[in-house]
Scaffold this motif. Structure first.
Motif, PDB file in Angstrom:
ATOM      1  N   ALA A 144      35.607  14.372 -27.784  1.00 34.78           N
ATOM      2  CA  ALA A 144      34.568  13.370 -28.031  1.00 34.78           C
ATOM      3  C   ALA A 144      33.588  13.314 -26.863  1.00 34.78           C
ATOM      4  O   ALA A 144      32.362  13.189 -27.044  1.00 34.78           O
ATOM      5  N   LYS A 145      34.148  13.458 -25.648  1.00 36.62           N
ATOM      6  CA  LYS A 145      33.280  13.458 -24.472  1.00 36.62           C
ATOM      7  C   LYS A 145      32.350  14.676 -24.473  1.00 36.62           C
ATOM      8  O   LYS A 145      31.160  14.589 -24.138  1.00 36.62           O
ATOM      9  N   LYS A 146      32.933  15.822 -24.869  1.00 37.76           N
ATOM     10  CA  LYS A 146      32.142  17.045 -24.900  1.00 37.76           C
ATOM     11  C   LYS A 146      31.017  16.939 -25.935  1.00 37.76           C
ATOM     12  O   LYS A 146      29.871  17.343 -25.689  1.00 37.76           O
ATOM     13  N   ALA A 147      31.328  16.387 -27.102  1.00 35.05           N
ATOM     14  CA  ALA A 147      30.322  16.237 -28.160  1.00 35.05           C
ATOM     15  C   ALA A 147      29.204  15.294 -27.715  1.00 35.05           C
ATOM     16  O   ALA A 147      27.999  15.546 -27.940  1.00 35.05           O
ATOM     17  N   LEU A 148      29.603  14.212 -27.050  1.00 33.90           N
ATOM     18  CA  LEU A 148      28.606  13.265 -26.557  1.00 33.90           C
ATOM     19  C   LEU A 148      27.730  13.899 -25.484  1.00 33.90           C
ATOM     20  O   LEU A 148      26.508  13.711 -25.460  1.00 33.90           O
ATOM     21  N   ALA A 149      28.381  14.693 -24.613  1.00 31.79           N
ATOM     22  CA  ALA A 149      27.625  15.355 -23.540  1.00 31.79           C
ATOM     23  C   ALA A 149      26.612  16.351 -24.106  1.00 31.79           C
ATOM     24  O   ALA A 149      25.483  16.474 -23.611  1.00 31.79           O
ATOM     25  N   GLU A 150      27.027  17.077 -25.143  1.00 27.10           N
ATOM     26  CA  GLU A 150      26.116  18.033 -25.760  1.00 27.10           C
ATOM     27  C   GLU A 150      24.892  17.324 -26.373  1.00 27.10           C
ATOM     28  O   GLU A 150      23.760  17.801 -26.277  1.00 27.10           O
ATOM     29  N   ILE A 151      25.163  16.174 -26.985  1.00 31.68           N
ATOM     30  CA  ILE A 151      24.065  15.409 -27.578  1.00 31.68           C
ATOM     31  C   ILE A 151      23.169  14.822 -26.478  1.00 31.68           C
ATOM     32  O   ILE A 151      21.925  14.832 -26.576  1.00 31.68           O
ATOM     33  N   GLU A 152      23.814  14.343 -25.419  1.00 30.67           N
ATOM     34  CA  GLU A 152      23.048  13.795 -24.303  1.00 30.67           C
ATOM     35  C   GLU A 152      22.129  14.854 -23.701  1.00 30.67           C
ATOM     36  O   GLU A 152      21.015  14.551 -23.275  1.00 30.67           O
ATOM     37  N   ALA A 153      22.588  16.081 -23.712  1.00 29.92           N
ATOM     38  CA  ALA A 153      21.769  17.171 -23.162  1.00 29.92           C
ATOM     39  C   ALA A 153      20.512  17.433 -24.005  1.00 29.92           C
ATOM     40  O   ALA A 153      19.504  17.953 -23.509  1.00 29.92           O
TER      41      ALA A 153
END
Length: 441
Positions: A144-153
């Motif tokens: 979930a953190k990785k998915a959020l980070a990708e979106i944040e990018a």
């Protein structure tokens, strides 16, 4: 300015200042305001005035420039209007960028909720949870953190794209508005240039070239020495071309008046006499009026002459006294060269009281210390041995000088008539010019 008004002004001035009038008669031609003549050189002694064709070309070019300016303005308005439409590329790009920002925002919110759920699930594991369950919960949190980070990018990029496309759209609108302002200004300049070009052409056609005094067209008057009020009399008018070439268009102007004793009279310069003309070409009597004051001679070959009959009808109410008829010639060629007779012909006659009327006694003139102005010689003699063109008159053509009346009281009237004739010569040019301009409109 009409001949009658010119002559009335001349007569009025002649009563008080005849010498000044006779020495400066051309000034009467300027009593009507006129626009600046386009024939005056702009600068330099050798500068040449524009020709009629050059002025026409200037109007044509100004019209083209105005059409072009209007086309640019129309395009600028169309370009600005297009920026408000949904199918414009910049509008499409900006809307796409806005949509991307909105989507990434929604995705980030959803990813954040998943992370929160994963973290909550990890926290809610009991002591009895197996290692596998604990690993799975931890992996879900990391995912979930990785998915959020990708979106944040993605956020900076889509936000920047939205700003870029928005700026491009705003700049395009600003430039389009500026283009409209510039086009409007250019159109105004084009309109002013077109109006000026048209005004210059109109001034040229209305005022024409400076028609100098010329001996080219001579006129001679002849007729009876006495006319009874309430009757008509026929005078002869001969118009001659004394130049060495054919004149394209020749005209004559004639006017008759019963001369008053003084300007203090209540009916000063009342129009008692009607003038009509006819010739071999124009058989019917044609009245000389304010609107149709030219006697049409037309083309006149070199050395040729044209004879006209003038019928003067004196109103029965006309008081007995001196009368006078004036005539002057003018010409204009196809090359726009023109001229006005140097010396108008004049013929004086005595107006007799209508039959059955008793002559009205004239008031005794008050003593005056003013010395009467000398009487100018205004008549010209006819040209013999010339080729005749147009109609002929049976009335003998005689010297057009003012005839003596045999009375000293008539001398001021003779001066009046001569002064009026000079003013007539100065004013006929302007009448001719205006008539020409009207015929070419």
């Amino acid at each position: 300015m009409k001949i009658r008004r010119i002559l009335a002004t001349a007569v009025a001035a002649a009563v008080t200042t005849p010498v000044v009038l006779l020495s400066a008669a051309p000034a009467f031609a300027g009593t009507e305001p006129s626009s600046a003549s386009p024939q005056k050189p702009a600068a330099g002694k050798d500068a040449k005035p524009p020709t009629h064709k050059e002025l026409q070309d200037a109007v044509t070019e100004a019209q083209k420039a105005h059409v072009a300016a209007v086309a640019v303005l129309d395009k600028a308005k169309a370009d600005r209007k297009a920026l408000d439409k949904a199918d414009h590329p910049l509008v499409i790009a900006y809307k796409a960028a806005v949509k991307a920002v909105n989507k990434v925002g929604q995705d980030r919110e959803a990813a954040g909720e998943k992370l929160s759920e994963a973290e909550k699930a990890q926290r809610e594991l009991t002591e009895n949870a197996t290692p596998e369950q604990r690993e799975a919960a931890a992996a879900a949190v990391e995912l979930a953190k990785k998915a959020l980070a990708e979106i944040e990018a993605l956020v900076p990029g889509v936000v920047a794209d939205k700003e870029r496309t928005g700026t491009a759209l705003r700049n395009a609108i600003h430039e389009a508005d500026n283009a409209i302002d510039i086009a409007l200004s250019n159109e105004e300049v084009a309109i002013m240039a077109l109006e000026k070009a048209r005004a210059d052409l109109a001034a040229f056609e209305a005022i024409g070239q400076e028609c100098a005094e010329s001996k080219t067209v001579k006129v001679v008057l002849g007729g009876p020495k006495k006319v009874t009020a309430g009757t008509s009399a026929v005078f002869s008018l001969r118009v001659s071309n004394t130049s060495k070439k054919t004149l394209d268009e020749v005209e004559a102007y004639a006017f008759a008046a019963a001369l008053p004793d003084s300007i203090e009279e209540e009916d000063f310069f009342k129009e008692y006499i009607t003038v009509e003309w006819s010739s071999a070409d124009v058989l019917e009597w044609t009245p000389v009026t304010e609107d149709k004051d030219a006697i049409e001679v037309g083309k006149l070959v070199k050395g040729g002459h044209y004879d006209v009959k003038l019928r003067l009808t004196v109103d029965p109410e006309t008081p007995a006294g001196p009368g006078v008829v004036f005539a002057i010639g003018a010409y204009e060629n196809e090359d726009r060269s023109c001229g006005i007779g140097q010396e108008p012909a004049t013929a004086q006659f005595d107006i007799l009281a209508a039959k059955g009327d008793k002559p009205k006694p004239k008031p005794t003139p008050s003593p005056s210390t003013t010395t009467p102005a000398p009487v100018p010689t205004t008549g010209t003699t006819g040209t013999t041995g010339t080729t005749q063109q147009g109609g002929s008159s049976s009335t003998p053509v005689t010297n057009g000088s003012l005839a003596a009346t045999g009375s000293n009281d008539a001398l001021p009237m003779i001066g009046l008539a001569a002064a009026g004739a000079v003013a007539l010569g100065a004013g006929a040019v302007f009448v001719a010019r205006r008539r020409k301009a009207g015929s070419q409109a």
